[in-house]
Enzyme design. Structure first.
Site, PDB file in Angstrom:
ATOM      1  N   TYR A  31       0.868  -1.179   0.000  1.00 43.79           N
ATOM      2  CA  TYR A  31       0.000   0.000   0.000  1.00 43.79           C
ATOM      3  C   TYR A  31       0.905   1.228   0.000  1.00 43.79           C
ATOM      4  O   TYR A  31       1.479   1.596   1.028  1.00 43.79           O
ATOM      5  CB  TYR A  31      -0.912  -0.036   1.229  1.00 43.79           C
ATOM      6  CG  TYR A  31      -1.984   1.033   1.291  1.00 43.79           C
ATOM      7  CD1 TYR A  31      -2.233   1.891   0.226  1.00 43.79           C
ATOM      8  CD2 TYR A  31      -2.769   1.168   2.433  1.00 43.79           C
ATOM      9  CE1 TYR A  31      -3.222   2.859   0.294  1.00 43.79           C
ATOM     10  CE2 TYR A  31      -3.766   2.125   2.513  1.00 43.79           C
ATOM     11  CZ  TYR A  31      -3.984   2.975   1.452  1.00 43.79           C
ATOM     12  OH  TYR A  31      -4.965   3.927   1.530  1.00 43.79           O
ATOM     13  N   ARG A  87       0.005   9.781   3.483  1.00 44.62           N
ATOM     14  CA  ARG A  87      -0.294   9.281   4.826  1.00 44.62           C
ATOM     15  C   ARG A  87       0.958   8.782   5.539  1.00 44.62           C
ATOM     16  O   ARG A  87       1.045   8.853   6.769  1.00 44.62           O
ATOM     17  CB  ARG A  87      -1.327   8.140   4.765  1.00 44.62           C
ATOM     18  CG  ARG A  87      -2.742   8.586   4.422  1.00 44.62           C
ATOM     19  CD  ARG A  87      -3.703   7.417   4.590  1.00 44.62           C
ATOM     20  NE  ARG A  87      -5.057   7.730   4.178  1.00 44.62           N
ATOM     21  CZ  ARG A  87      -5.992   8.268   4.968  1.00 44.62           C
ATOM     22  NH1 ARG A  87      -5.682   8.574   6.216  1.00 44.62           N
ATOM     23  NH2 ARG A  87      -7.202   8.495   4.516  1.00 44.62           N
ATOM     24  N   LYS A 115      -1.047  -1.125  -4.293  1.00 39.23           N
ATOM     25  CA  LYS A 115      -2.107  -0.127  -4.336  1.00 39.23           C
ATOM     26  C   LYS A 115      -1.412   1.217  -4.438  1.00 39.23           C
ATOM     27  O   LYS A 115      -0.807   1.704  -3.483  1.00 39.23           O
ATOM     28  CB  LYS A 115      -2.992  -0.192  -3.095  1.00 39.23           C
ATOM     29  CG  LYS A 115      -4.104   0.859  -3.102  1.00 39.23           C
ATOM     30  CD  LYS A 115      -4.954   0.804  -1.840  1.00 39.23           C
ATOM     31  CE  LYS A 115      -6.009   1.916  -1.869  1.00 39.23           C
ATOM     32  NZ  LYS A 115      -6.824   1.929  -0.642  1.00 39.23           N
ATOM     33  N   ILE A 144      -8.590  -0.352  -6.073  1.00 43.21           N
ATOM     34  CA  ILE A 144      -9.170  -0.502  -4.742  1.00 43.21           C
ATOM     35  C   ILE A 144      -9.776   0.852  -4.418  1.00 43.21           C
ATOM     36  O   ILE A 144      -9.066   1.799  -4.079  1.00 43.21           O
ATOM     37  CB  ILE A 144      -8.095  -0.909  -3.713  1.00 43.21           C
ATOM     38  CG1 ILE A 144      -7.499  -2.270  -4.078  1.00 43.21           C
ATOM     39  CG2 ILE A 144      -8.689  -0.943  -2.303  1.00 43.21           C
ATOM     40  CD1 ILE A 144      -6.366  -2.715  -3.155  1.00 43.21           C
TER      41      ILE A 144
END
Length: 300
Positions: free
Chosen positions: A134, A139, A162, A205
């Site tokens: 990911y 983030r 992702k 996703i």
């Protein structure tokens, strides 16, 4: 194993009192799969896993696994942290029958790219299920260059990424050019799904797809079939919806819209998130009304 198609990171529905709404979670999982999703993601960021207890996380996985077995659909589970040792432990606890683990780039500590690569190679060497990296630097605070991403793609037991970097940047374009043929690049930024599909992404996703599942599934299928004009038309409509659904921190607006549509019992989120404001909810709901679900699962 390769991954392709639409994977929906499910929200975790709560009652108005803040408890886990298990019946609503089960209904929502059935609904998105019946409406055309390839599979689902449990305990992704959209599912607020950081605010769930260990028992609640186990319950979410169990419910999603049961629904996916019924639909013969893949289940991806979000797990892992910025601790390599703790990530090993979390992966060991997963059912080896799951499709894959969505494992975030270590956050906050901001290791070097070499450290990130060593982290994932260590996890992949012992994980009972394949890993999906990911990559979400806004983030985690850690950007990854193309060389690192390609090295991850060439690591055994890492089957995809992702890619949620907030843009179609030079690194993403180079990754698409250099990735192994059996390595799945999945769009993780809803707003950029169409251009990434145009570059050859396997799918996405996409949290927005909980609201418009059939249309996002169609978008991916159209790009894969080469129906460019039709894909472009639906992509423009869906980009407006995604922008509205992400107008406030995810998944607050999505939850408010799903609650307004009667698909979950309340828009409740857990602190530090606050419920979406009325104006953001109404703006997103106006666009969501253009995409009624094909299957009529509703709370009664």
């Amino acid at each position: 194993m390769t991954l392709a198609g639409l994977f929906i990171p499910l929200i975790t529905p709560f009652t108005a009192g803040g408890d886990l709404a298990t019946d609503a979670l089960e209904r929502l999982a059935h609904e998105v799969l019946a409406d055309g999703a390839t599979g689902i993601v449990a305990l992704g960021t959209t599912g607020e896993p950081a605010t769930l207890t260990a028992d609640e996380r186990e319950t979410v996985i169990r419910i999603c696994a049961n629904v996916c077995r019924e639909h013969n659909a893949p289940l991806i589970v979000g797990t892992g942290s910025n601790s390599t040792a703790a990530s090993h432990a979390a992966l060991r606890d997963l059912d080896p029958g799951l499709t894959a683990a969505l494992t975030v780039v270590p956050y906050y500590t901001r290791p070097s790219e070499a450290g990130v690569l060593a982290h994932f190679r260590s996890l992949a060497a012992t994980s009972p299920i394949p890993l999906i990296v990911y990559n979400i630097p806004y983030r985690t605070g850690r950007t990854l260059g193309a060389d690192t991403l390609v090295a991850l793609a060439e690591t055994p037991n890492i089957i995809g990424v992702k890619q949620a970097v907030g843009a179609i940047d030079e690194t993403t374009i180079e990754l698409m050019r250099r990735r192994p043929a059996d390595f799945a690049v999945l769009a993780g930024d809803d707003l950029f799904i169409a251009p990434l599909l145009a570059l050859g992404a396997a799918g996405g996703i996409l949290a927005s797809a909980a609201v418009a599942t059939a249309e996002f599934a169609d978008l991916i299928a159209l790009w894969h079939k080469g129906s460019i004009d039709a894909a472009r038309a639906i992509g423009h409509r869906l980009s407006a919806l995604s922008s509205a659904l992400f107008a406030e921190p995810n998944p607050t607006v999505i939850k408010s819209v799903l609650a307004a549509l009667g698909r979950i019992p309340s828009p409740a989120v857990r602190l530090p998130l606050l419920p979406a404001g009325e104006s953001a909810t109404m703006a997103a709901l106006a666009l969501a009304d253009e995409f009624p679900p094909a299957q009529k699962f509703r709370i009664h």
